[in-house]
Write an enzyme that holds these catalytic residues in place. Sequence first.
Site, PDB file in Angstrom:
ATOM      1  N   ASP A  45       1.045  -1.205  -0.008  1.00  0.00           N
ATOM      2  CA  ASP A  45       0.062   0.284   0.291  1.00  0.00           C
ATOM      3  C   ASP A  45       0.444   1.067   0.186  1.00  0.00           C
ATOM      4  O   ASP A  45       1.200   1.692   1.107  1.00  0.00           O
ATOM      5  CB  ASP A  45      -1.144   0.481   1.245  1.00  0.00           C
ATOM      6  CG  ASP A  45      -2.229   1.318   1.344  1.00  0.00           C
ATOM      7  OD1 ASP A  45      -1.820   2.689   0.478  1.00  0.00           O
ATOM      8  OD2 ASP A  45      -2.942   0.796   1.660  1.00  0.00           O
ATOM      9  N   HIS A  55      -5.282  11.912  13.598  1.00  0.00           N
ATOM     10  CA  HIS A  55      -6.489  11.681  12.436  1.00  0.00           C
ATOM     11  C   HIS A  55      -7.632  11.166  13.942  1.00  0.00           C
ATOM     12  O   HIS A  55      -8.362  11.491  12.342  1.00  0.00           O
ATOM     13  CB  HIS A  55      -5.662  10.810  11.480  1.00  0.00           C
ATOM     14  CG  HIS A  55      -4.473  12.361  10.286  1.00  0.00           C
ATOM     15  ND1 HIS A  55      -5.177  13.614  10.075  1.00  0.00           N
ATOM     16  CD2 HIS A  55      -2.957  11.982  10.457  1.00  0.00           C
ATOM     17  CE1 HIS A  55      -4.024  14.142   9.976  1.00  0.00           C
ATOM     18  NE2 HIS A  55      -2.532  13.223   9.308  1.00  0.00           N
ATOM     19  N   ASP A  82       3.175  18.857  13.021  1.00  0.00           N
ATOM     20  CA  ASP A  82       2.318  17.987  12.890  1.00  0.00           C
ATOM     21  C   ASP A  82       2.282  18.088  10.746  1.00  0.00           C
ATOM     22  O   ASP A  82       1.220  19.314  11.104  1.00  0.00           O
ATOM     23  CB  ASP A  82       1.619  16.304  12.729  1.00  0.00           C
ATOM     24  CG  ASP A  82       1.381  15.649  12.004  1.00  0.00           C
ATOM     25  OD1 ASP A  82       2.299  14.695  11.732  1.00  0.00           O
ATOM     26  OD2 ASP A  82       1.291  15.636  10.448  1.00  0.00           O
ATOM     27  N   HIS A 113       0.526  17.079   8.803  1.00  0.00           N
ATOM     28  CA  HIS A 113      -1.522  17.404   8.803  1.00  0.00           C
ATOM     29  C   HIS A 113      -2.026  17.684   9.386  1.00  0.00           C
ATOM     30  O   HIS A 113      -1.332  18.023  10.439  1.00  0.00           O
ATOM     31  CB  HIS A 113      -1.740  16.137   8.654  1.00  0.00           C
ATOM     32  CG  HIS A 113      -0.440  14.795   7.416  1.00  0.00           C
ATOM     33  ND1 HIS A 113       0.965  15.061   8.054  1.00  0.00           N
ATOM     34  CD2 HIS A 113      -0.792  14.623   5.745  1.00  0.00           C
ATOM     35  CE1 HIS A 113       1.240  14.412   6.834  1.00  0.00           C
ATOM     36  NE2 HIS A 113       0.571  13.793   5.492  1.00  0.00           N
ATOM     37  N   ASP A 130       6.637  15.367  10.385  1.00  0.00           N
ATOM     38  CA  ASP A 130       6.903  15.511   8.761  1.00  0.00           C
ATOM     39  C   ASP A 130       6.604  16.552   8.374  1.00  0.00           C
ATOM     40  O   ASP A 130       6.631  16.889   7.517  1.00  0.00           O
ATOM     41  CB  ASP A 130       5.353  14.342   8.153  1.00  0.00           C
ATOM     42  CG  ASP A 130       4.203  15.176   9.277  1.00  0.00           C
ATOM     43  OD1 ASP A 130       4.059  15.829   9.979  1.00  0.00           O
ATOM     44  OD2 ASP A 130       3.352  14.059   9.387  1.00  0.00           O
ATOM     45  N   TYR A 179       8.248  11.072   8.763  1.00  0.00           N
ATOM     46  CA  TYR A 179       8.539  10.024   7.647  1.00  0.00           C
ATOM     47  C   TYR A 179      10.094   9.834   7.105  1.00  0.00           C
ATOM     48  O   TYR A 179      10.513   8.679   6.222  1.00  0.00           O
ATOM     49  CB  TYR A 179       7.740   9.788   7.621  1.00  0.00           C
ATOM     50  CG  TYR A 179       5.916   9.866   7.649  1.00  0.00           C
ATOM     51  CD1 TYR A 179       5.840   8.499   7.895  1.00  0.00           C
ATOM     52  CD2 TYR A 179       5.408  10.895   7.715  1.00  0.00           C
ATOM     53  CE1 TYR A 179       4.721   8.800   8.709  1.00  0.00           C
ATOM     54  CE2 TYR A 179       4.216  10.611   7.818  1.00  0.00           C
ATOM     55  CZ  TYR A 179       3.551   9.554   9.403  1.00  0.00           C
ATOM     56  OH  TYR A 179       2.613   9.655  10.063  1.00  0.00           O
TER      57      TYR A 179
HETATM   58  C1  X5A Z   1       0.094  10.658  11.908  1.00  0.00           C
HETATM   59  C2  X5A Z   1       0.258  11.290  10.505  1.00  0.00           C
HETATM   60  C3  X5A Z   1      -0.306  10.623   7.911  1.00  0.00           C
HETATM   61  C4  X5A Z   1      -1.191  10.165   6.567  1.00  0.00           C
HETATM   62  C5  X5A Z   1      -0.965  10.591   5.659  1.00  0.00           C
HETATM   63  C6  X5A Z   1      -1.851  10.085   4.740  1.00  0.00           C
HETATM   64  N1  X5A Z   1      -1.016  10.978   9.532  1.00  0.00           N
HETATM   65  N2  X5A Z   1      -2.132  10.049   2.683  1.00  0.00           N
HETATM   66  O1  X5A Z   1       1.636  12.261   9.937  1.00  0.00           O
HETATM   67 ZN    ZN Z   2       1.046  13.610   9.675  1.00  0.00          ZN
END
Ligand code: X5A
Ligand code: ZN
Length: 663
Positions: free
Chosen positions: A60, A175, A212, A214, A305, A345
């Site tokens: 994935d 999330h 973060d 996101h 990230d 990441y």
């Molecule tokens: C915790 C976090 C990111 C999810 C990305 C999905 N989640 N495309 O960084």
């Molecule tokens: Zn994130």
Amino acid sequence: MREAELLRVSLRIHGLTKETGRENKEAAPQQRYKDSPAMASGTALIYDDEMTSYKLLWDDPECDIEVPERLLSSYEQLKHYHLVERCIHVPVREGTEEEIMLVHSSEYLEVVKSTQTMNEEELRRVSENYDAVYFHPNTYRCAKLAVGATLQLVDSVMSGKVRNGMALVRPPGHHSQRNAANGFCVFNNVAIAAQYAKRRYGLQRILIVDWDVHHGQGVQYVFEEDPSVLYYSWHRYEHQQFWPLLRESDYDAVGQGKGKGFNLNVPWNKVGMGNSDYLAAFFHVLLPVAFEFVPELILVSSGYDSGIGDPEGQMNATPECFAHLTHFLMQLANGRLCAVLEGGYHLKSLSESVCMTVKTLLRDPLPQIAGEMAPCLSAIESIQNVRGAHKPYWKCLMYEEATPLHDLSTKSQQIMKAELIQTSTHPTAEQAVGTTKSDEAIKADRFLESHMKKILFPVPPVKTAAAIVSKADAHLLPVSVQVEMEMNAQELKTFVSAFDVELVKEEKALLSLQNVLAVLDKILKKKACNGIAESSVASVSITFALKHCFDFGLQRVLCIVVGDMDLELDLDDGKMLLMNICQKQQTEKTNSKYYISLNWKEDTEIKLVQSVAKALSGVSTPDFGAYTPASQENVLEIKRLRDQLQQEWKMLRCSVRNWVSGS
Ligand code: X5A
Ligand code: ZN
């Protein structure tokens, strides 16, 4: 003699007056530098390698970046810098069902629980019910540990066992929602922690800072209507073209009902945001509001990230940026800060940034941020829009322009990009993107390898050097060293006589000067991080101190003078920035790039000097107490200064008015 008074005030911090009658007791002083009730010290680190026991079992491409090595390499790097041994180890535990249900429904809890015994096929099927999620038979156990680790951290901080701390957890949380896993997140660790802290400790104001890259939409949903939790998030947004592609991630989602004003979104409409954009967002959005909010506890959704090299974020912030973000937050909530890992990441970027955060929590001095300090246009636009959207709810934003910018500089580009993606049918284009990403990652690896060597320096053995004239004041200083001057009395006289022959005759003045220079010397030679010196002739001392700095080879010195002082200094070479905070209007000098005078209409001197001394000694976090809004006069004065100076001092920019030509 006003100046002498001022510097003496810095020694009398915390209202330490003679009436305590403890001057002669040797053991007492350290104790007295703690806030009452005794302020906690120490940094907790929570980690358990059991949280590395789940992983993605199938192919994935969206999920394959969320790997157990994220935790392993972060912890390894902490060991490498000897940070683990300096922290207080706190064990993890499982979060209970009751705790999980502070945020999630029992139905959802049962779904997650049921994944424990599933085979791969079944796991896949459950995962497909959610956006960007994978389950493994150990996911449930780890998710409970992640919740429990976060709550252990909250308990350690709230009980006063430690001052602050970090929990390295997997899976992340921000999330996940009441009824859904989302974006690698299963249980919402930080949201649960906030609910838990409210219940267990009766907290009325909690700040959640989500750095973060996101949007933590899960956290936003939980607290949208809740004025007791202020949620701040910046995130890659790109006009809603970036995951999770939500309209409600934009700056105008300010909260709902009673919670209006307690949700702060800073959407980044461009990739490549870096240190100065992040700092500008802190300076102009988060910090003013946070100081007005007066949180009792800070939870950081600590995702990295948003750091350089990350394939998801594609931003540029270097690890030391996180040290600074952490440091600013440590000034709030009496230093009660819990950082909880979310995303991140790029393993090297992630682990270096984690180390920077922990190092700062441990109160090591911060590395300087290199590079030009100027937020980009798109960042300023976002900042201006959030400030405008929140104007009705915060006194600190009361004088903002409230009309949002609709013609964002990135908008047309974005539309073109979106069209390009829609019409693109060439698989090679996709592939090209993939290749660039890993190239970027390797580039970031190399960059970080050398960058970290450059910015990390040995920590001076002494935190605060102190030199005082009168023995009677000795006990008023924090843990300190009585410094010795390496320049002897005769050398000093020669040094001084080159400028001022009269002064050489004044024994007391010379002694003061000697003290100031002694402290400065310790700092210049990296034997002390900072210092405090008392001087009966402050302006003379400052003049000589500056001369000493430049002789030593320093290129830039910031000199802040509080009070009406007469300093004859040459500011033309740009080696010094002089800020004078005084009541008297300095008529003959006008503000220039290197001379900034701020005329406050109230007496702030004592407060300011006290705060500076407190901050230097680092034994306690200055507490402002209840928020008192600045007077309109003072705010307008700052505004006027900012308008005037932002052309040259670009970090002052928080709106595109006044400096973009043609607008
Ligand atoms: C915790 C976090 C990111 C999810 C990305 C999905 N989640 N495309 O960084
Ligand atoms: Zn994130």
